[in-house]
Write a protein that holds these residues in place. Structure first.
Motif, PDB file in Angstrom:
ATOM      1  N   ARG A 223       0.816  -1.215   0.000  1.00  0.00           N
ATOM      2  CA  ARG A 223       0.000   0.000   0.000  1.00  0.00           C
ATOM      3  C   ARG A 223       0.849   1.263   0.000  1.00  0.00           C
ATOM      4  O   ARG A 223       0.445   2.284  -0.567  1.00  0.00           O
ATOM      5  CB  ARG A 223      -0.938  -0.017   1.215  1.00  0.00           C
ATOM      6  N   MET A 224       2.017   1.208   0.627  1.00  0.00           N
ATOM      7  CA  MET A 224       2.860   2.394   0.750  1.00  0.00           C
ATOM      8  C   MET A 224       3.695   2.685  -0.493  1.00  0.00           C
ATOM      9  O   MET A 224       3.932   3.855  -0.833  1.00  0.00           O
ATOM     10  CB  MET A 224       3.801   2.255   1.952  1.00  0.00           C
ATOM     11  N   LEU A 225       4.161   1.651  -1.160  1.00  0.00           N
ATOM     12  CA  LEU A 225       5.188   1.827  -2.180  1.00  0.00           C
ATOM     13  C   LEU A 225       4.677   1.876  -3.610  1.00  0.00           C
ATOM     14  O   LEU A 225       5.440   2.166  -4.531  1.00  0.00           O
ATOM     15  CB  LEU A 225       6.225   0.704  -2.052  1.00  0.00           C
ATOM     16  N   GLN A 226       3.378   1.617  -3.822  1.00  0.00           N
ATOM     17  CA  GLN A 226       2.867   1.603  -5.191  1.00  0.00           C
ATOM     18  C   GLN A 226       2.979   2.965  -5.861  1.00  0.00           C
ATOM     19  O   GLN A 226       3.367   3.062  -7.026  1.00  0.00           O
ATOM     20  CB  GLN A 226       1.412   1.127  -5.207  1.00  0.00           C
ATOM     21  N   GLN A 227       2.616   4.021  -5.139  1.00  0.00           N
ATOM     22  CA  GLN A 227       2.688   5.375  -5.683  1.00  0.00           C
ATOM     23  C   GLN A 227       3.510   6.232  -4.722  1.00  0.00           C
ATOM     24  O   GLN A 227       2.978   7.115  -4.048  1.00  0.00           O
ATOM     25  CB  GLN A 227       1.289   5.962  -5.875  1.00  0.00           C
ATOM     26  N   ALA A 228       4.799   5.955  -4.684  1.00  0.00           N
ATOM     27  CA  ALA A 228       5.659   6.593  -3.686  1.00  0.00           C
ATOM     28  C   ALA A 228       6.755   7.446  -4.329  1.00  0.00           C
ATOM     29  O   ALA A 228       7.339   7.062  -5.347  1.00  0.00           O
ATOM     30  CB  ALA A 228       6.291   5.539  -2.786  1.00  0.00           C
ATOM     31  N   HIS A 229       7.001   8.608  -3.726  1.00  0.00           N
ATOM     32  CA  HIS A 229       8.143   9.444  -4.056  1.00  0.00           C
ATOM     33  C   HIS A 229       9.190   9.194  -2.969  1.00  0.00           C
ATOM     34  O   HIS A 229       8.953   9.504  -1.801  1.00  0.00           O
ATOM     35  CB  HIS A 229       7.752  10.918  -4.070  1.00  0.00           C
ATOM     36  N   ARG A 230      10.326   8.628  -3.340  1.00  0.00           N
ATOM     37  CA  ARG A 230      11.331   8.251  -2.346  1.00  0.00           C
ATOM     38  C   ARG A 230      12.536   9.181  -2.440  1.00  0.00           C
ATOM     39  O   ARG A 230      13.127   9.366  -3.503  1.00  0.00           O
ATOM     40  CB  ARG A 230      11.752   6.796  -2.553  1.00  0.00           C
ATOM     41  N   ILE A 231      12.895   9.780  -1.302  1.00  0.00           N
ATOM     42  CA  ILE A 231      14.025  10.698  -1.221  1.00  0.00           C
ATOM     43  C   ILE A 231      14.962  10.221  -0.123  1.00  0.00           C
ATOM     44  O   ILE A 231      14.538  10.053   1.030  1.00  0.00           O
ATOM     45  CB  ILE A 231      13.554  12.138  -0.914  1.00  0.00           C
ATOM     46  N   VAL A 232      16.208   9.988  -0.470  1.00  0.00           N
ATOM     47  CA  VAL A 232      17.226   9.578   0.494  1.00  0.00           C
ATOM     48  C   VAL A 232      18.127  10.779   0.767  1.00  0.00           C
ATOM     49  O   VAL A 232      18.865  11.221  -0.114  1.00  0.00           O
ATOM     50  CB  VAL A 232      18.057   8.391  -0.032  1.00  0.00           C
ATOM     51  N   LEU A 233      18.037  11.322   1.975  1.00  0.00           N
ATOM     52  CA  LEU A 233      18.828  12.492   2.333  1.00  0.00           C
ATOM     53  C   LEU A 233      20.222  12.081   2.800  1.00  0.00           C
ATOM     54  O   LEU A 233      20.399  11.042   3.432  1.00  0.00           O
ATOM     55  CB  LEU A 233      18.121  13.283   3.432  1.00  0.00           C
ATOM     56  N   LYS A 234      21.202  12.921   2.496  1.00  0.00           N
ATOM     57  CA  LYS A 234      22.593  12.637   2.836  1.00  0.00           C
ATOM     58  C   LYS A 234      23.220  13.856   3.494  1.00  0.00           C
ATOM     59  O   LYS A 234      22.574  14.869   3.711  1.00  0.00           O
ATOM     60  CB  LYS A 234      23.371  12.268   1.562  1.00  0.00           C
ATOM     61  N   GLY A 235      24.509  13.742   3.790  1.00  0.00           N
ATOM     62  CA  GLY A 235      25.249  14.883   4.319  1.00  0.00           C
ATOM     63  C   GLY A 235      25.331  14.911   5.822  1.00  0.00           C
ATOM     64  O   GLY A 235      24.802  14.044   6.523  1.00  0.00           O
ATOM     65  N   GLU A 236      25.987  15.957   6.322  1.00  0.00           N
ATOM     66  CA  GLU A 236      26.196  16.112   7.756  1.00  0.00           C
ATOM     67  C   GLU A 236      24.909  16.535   8.460  1.00  0.00           C
ATOM     68  O   GLU A 236      23.971  17.023   7.839  1.00  0.00           O
ATOM     69  CB  GLU A 236      27.293  17.158   8.012  1.00  0.00           C
ATOM     70  N   SER A 237      24.903  16.358   9.766  1.00  0.00           N
ATOM     71  CA  SER A 237      23.749  16.739  10.563  1.00  0.00           C
ATOM     72  C   SER A 237      23.493  18.239  10.463  1.00  0.00           C
ATOM     73  O   SER A 237      24.427  19.048  10.457  1.00  0.00           O
ATOM     74  CB  SER A 237      23.968  16.351  12.028  1.00  0.00           C
ATOM     75  N   LEU A 238      22.223  18.595  10.380  1.00  0.00           N
ATOM     76  CA  LEU A 238      21.821  20.003  10.310  1.00  0.00           C
ATOM     77  C   LEU A 238      21.307  20.510  11.650  1.00  0.00           C
ATOM     78  O   LEU A 238      20.698  21.576  11.716  1.00  0.00           O
ATOM     79  CB  LEU A 238      20.718  20.182   9.253  1.00  0.00           C
ATOM     80  N   ARG A 239      21.537  19.742  12.704  1.00  0.00           N
ATOM     81  CA  ARG A 239      21.045  20.162  14.021  1.00  0.00           C
ATOM     82  C   ARG A 239      21.882  21.325  14.531  1.00  0.00           C
ATOM     83  O   ARG A 239      22.985  21.159  15.024  1.00  0.00           O
ATOM     84  CB  ARG A 239      21.113  19.009  15.015  1.00  0.00           C
ATOM     85  N   THR A 240      21.321  22.522  14.391  1.00  0.00           N
ATOM     86  CA  THR A 240      21.971  23.744  14.856  1.00  0.00           C
ATOM     87  C   THR A 240      20.944  24.585  15.579  1.00  0.00           C
ATOM     88  O   THR A 240      19.740  24.418  15.381  1.00  0.00           O
ATOM     89  CB  THR A 240      22.554  24.550  13.677  1.00  0.00           C
ATOM     90  N   PRO A 241      21.381  25.552  16.414  1.00  0.00           N
ATOM     91  CA  PRO A 241      20.419  26.401  17.125  1.00  0.00           C
ATOM     92  C   PRO A 241      19.530  27.219  16.208  1.00  0.00           C
ATOM     93  O   PRO A 241      18.413  27.522  16.546  1.00  0.00           O
ATOM     94  CB  PRO A 241      21.311  27.311  17.982  1.00  0.00           C
ATOM     95  N   GLU A 242      20.038  27.574  15.005  1.00  0.00           N
ATOM     96  CA  GLU A 242      19.240  28.407  14.110  1.00  0.00           C
ATOM     97  C   GLU A 242      18.900  27.619  12.877  1.00  0.00           C
ATOM     98  O   GLU A 242      19.757  27.055  12.212  1.00  0.00           O
ATOM     99  CB  GLU A 242      20.035  29.673  13.703  1.00  0.00           C
ATOM    100  N   ARG A 243      17.602  27.574  12.538  1.00  0.00           N
ATOM    101  CA  ARG A 243      17.147  26.882  11.354  1.00  0.00           C
ATOM    102  C   ARG A 243      16.110  27.735  10.638  1.00  0.00           C
ATOM    103  O   ARG A 243      15.370  28.476  11.282  1.00  0.00           O
ATOM    104  CB  ARG A 243      16.479  25.549  11.709  1.00  0.00           C
TER     105      ARG A 243
END
Length: 251
Positions: A223-243
């Motif tokens: 049910r989930m994957l039949q019509q799915a847009h899949r995005i695999v995010l990469k890179g360093e952590s973006l956890r910062t005080p300002e976003r």
């Protein structure tokens, strides 16, 4: 005097947008130079804009997004993230919400999955779509409360009607039988008709094992994957005080 009486009547008729617009017109002499049809069109447009703004505000409150100020316009453009602004914006502006598609955002902790999902959900609210945010690790506790109150069936029915549901932190903790059954019900109700946003640290290929029950895993993933847009995010952590989007950390 006539203007004030008309403004009061518009408010009684629950047309506050038109009332405010007429008040502004009465305070702007240049408005009298417009034709009647033009002034009326401006009043009607103001009422439409006012109602749309109120609906968006109500939908955002009901959505209970983790990051309600996240917006697609604030997407982090630094390179190496696994998705470019053009692709993310194209997805946001597409018909994924009305077409009942699934959007799957996966990647390591801190790469911005939850923020991006909330930005997509926030834009869906701005487009007039009802939305609800659910954090999967807390779902078991919420289900126990709903069952104890006798409102579990009503809750499922409300979710089934909701146009966009966010399932955040999918695969983060193990599933018990009741939570697995509830997720199956939610996904079954939504398949092909309502949109679902999923964020997960766990790669999609490991979801079957995480779900646990082979037959139910097959049904859920189908049910989930039949019509799915899949995005695999990469890179360093973006956890910062300002976003962007209210200074909130990325997850």
């Amino acid at each position: 005097m006539l203007h004030q009486q008309t403004i009061a009547q518009l408010r009684e008729l629950k047309l506050p947008g038109m009332a405010a617009a007429l008040q502004r017109q009465s305070e702007q002499p240049a408005s009298s130079e417009l034709a009647f049809e033009q002034r009326l069109a401006l009043l009607v447009q103001q009422e439409c804009d006012h109602r749309h703004e109120r609906r968006c505000t109500r939908l955002l409150q009901q959505a209970r997004l983790k990051y309600p100020l996240a917006a697609i316009e604030d997407f982090d453009t630094r390179p190496g993230r696994g998705i470019e602004r053009s692709r993310y914006t194209s997805l946001a502006l597409s018909d994924w919400a009305t077409a009942g598609h699934t959007v799957i955002l996966t990647g390591a902790t801190g790469c911005g999955k939850t923020w991006m999902a909330c930005a997509l959900a926030q834009y869906a609210c701005r487009q007039g779509h009802s939305t609800r945010y659910l954090r999967v690790p807390r779902l078991a506790e919420e289900l126990r409360t709903l069952r104890a109150a006798g409102s579990y069936t009503k809750w499922l029915a409300q979710l089934a009607k909701t146009q966009v549901v966010v399932l955040d932190d999918w695969g983060l903790v193990g599933l018990d039988a009741l939570t697995r059954e509830a997720l199956m019900e939610i996904l079954d109700d939504r398949a092909g008709t309502r949109a679902t946003l999923v964020t997960s640290q766990l790669p999609v290929e490991h979801w079957h094992a995480w779900i646990g029950d082979p037959a139910m895993a097959d049904a859920m993933l189908d049910r989930m994957l039949q019509q799915a847009h899949r995005i695999v995010l990469k890179g360093e952590s973006l956890r910062t005080p300002e976003r962007p989007g209210g200074g909130l950390p990325a997850t």
